[in-house]
Design an enzyme around this catalytic site. Structure first.
Site, PDB file in Angstrom:
ATOM      1  N   HIS A   1    -103.421 -49.753   7.769  1.00 25.86           N
ATOM      2  CA  HIS A   1    -102.329 -49.652   8.733  1.00 25.86           C
ATOM      3  C   HIS A   1    -101.807 -51.045   9.093  1.00 25.86           C
ATOM      4  CE1 HIS A   1    -100.198 -48.298  12.412  1.00 25.86           C
ATOM      5  NE2 HIS A   1    -100.646 -49.434  12.913  1.00 25.86           N
ATOM      6  N   GLU A   2    -102.714 -51.964   9.349  1.00 25.96           N
ATOM      7  CA  GLU A   2    -102.301 -53.323   9.704  1.00 25.96           C
ATOM      8  C   GLU A   2    -101.598 -54.011   8.529  1.00 25.96           C
ATOM      9  OE1 GLU A   2    -102.340 -54.171  12.690  1.00 25.96           O
ATOM     10  OE2 GLU A   2    -103.650 -52.603  13.448  1.00 25.96           O
TER      11      GLU A   2
ATOM     12  N   HIS B   1     -97.977 -52.955   8.310  1.00 22.02           N
ATOM     13  CA  HIS B   1     -97.045 -53.707   9.150  1.00 22.02           C
ATOM     14  C   HIS B   1     -96.552 -54.968   8.440  1.00 22.02           C
ATOM     15  CE1 HIS B   1     -97.039 -51.380  12.782  1.00 22.02           C
ATOM     16  NE2 HIS B   1     -98.342 -51.491  12.988  1.00 22.02           N
TER      17      HIS B   1
ATOM     18  N   GLU C   1     -94.841 -47.639  13.757  1.00 21.44           N
ATOM     19  CA  GLU C   1     -96.259 -47.279  13.723  1.00 21.44           C
ATOM     20  C   GLU C   1     -96.516 -46.152  12.726  1.00 21.44           C
ATOM     21  OE1 GLU C   1     -98.844 -48.784  15.189  1.00 21.44           O
ATOM     22  OE2 GLU C   1     -97.393 -50.287  15.883  1.00 21.44           O
TER      23      GLU C   1
END
Length: 251
Positions: free
Chosen positions: A127-128, A131, A188
């Site tokens: 997920h990070e 980004h 997100e």
């Protein structure tokens, strides 16, 4: 047309006129990008140094080795291995992880206690990494900067008219709640989807991302995020969107 819906097309048009529109193939959409990634990387380096200096960092070899091993597999799968990456485990009980521009990933001991396996840890780091690939940090700064400039111009042009008073009294709130926060929640969800792509490429089980968010939902009672003032969607929405995306992929 409501004020937020009026501001959004103006923002996009102005940014494109400034040469700030760029197509991101990983997202399948255009982005507003008017900031320099090198500047963000320098800011990230400073923030990382500050975090290491002011926070307690775990020196336990096994925890650090685990985060680095899982992290590197995900980073390679995300196509980000061309830059050096640093990892740190912070002695904080709240389950959390973050990424900073320039190649820095922080994970808390609270998160390591929450995840049940390396697959779930890969979901968080994925997920990070999502980004980063999505250039969300640059997009957020670009949106905030452009919206402030546009509001200033609109206020000056409207002067003492009824619309000018509306902009003066409600322009900032309209931009924040009608554009910036909803877009943050959208980012997100984009990072969640990219994250499972990366963890699948790295050999981890994408379905474990859903189990992770169910654990998070149980931890916070399902109240995390999702309201108008939140930067993050609710856990229930994240789970629903991930389930839909995983099914579309056949995972």
């Amino acid at each position: 047309m409501t004020l937020p819906r009026l501001i959004l097309p103006l923002l996009i048009a102005a940014a494109c006129a400034l040469g700030g529109c760029a197509y991101n193939p990983d997202l399948g959409r255009d982005q507003l990008l008017i900031v320099n990634d090198n500047n963000l990387a320098r800011d990230g380096e400073k923030a990382w140094a500050d975090a290491l200096r002011t926070s307690h960092v775990s020196r336990e070899p096994r925890k650090n080795a685990r985060v680095q091993a899982v992290g590197q597999r995900v980073i390679i799968a995300a196509g980000l291995a061309g830059r050096p990456w640093e990892y740190a485990v912070f002695l904080e009980e709240a389950p959390n992880a973050f990424v900073l521009p320039g190649g820095y990933v922080g994970v808390t001991v609270g998160l390591l206690s929450l995840v049940e396996n390396d697959d779930q840890l890969a979901a968080v780091i994925g997920h990070e990494a999502g980004h980063v690939v999505a250039r969300h940090a640059a997009e957020r700064v670009s949106q905030e900067t452009t919206s402030k400039v546009l509001l200033g111009i609109a206020k000056a042009a409207a002067g003492g008219t009824e619309f000018g008073k509306l902009l003066k009294d409600h322009g900032e709130d309209a931009t924040r709640y009608g554009l910036l926060l909803p877009f943050s929640r959208k980012q997100e969800l984009e990072a969640d989807k990219l994250g499972v792509d990366f963890m699948q490429r790295a050999g981890y089980r994408p379905r474990e991302a859903v189990k992770l968010w169910r654990n998070m939902q149980a931890l916070d009672g399902g109240k995390s995020g999702g309201d108008l003032g939140s930067t993050h969607p609710s856990d229930a929405v994240r789970i629903q969107e991930l389930e839909r995306y995983l099914s579309s992929k056949g995972w």
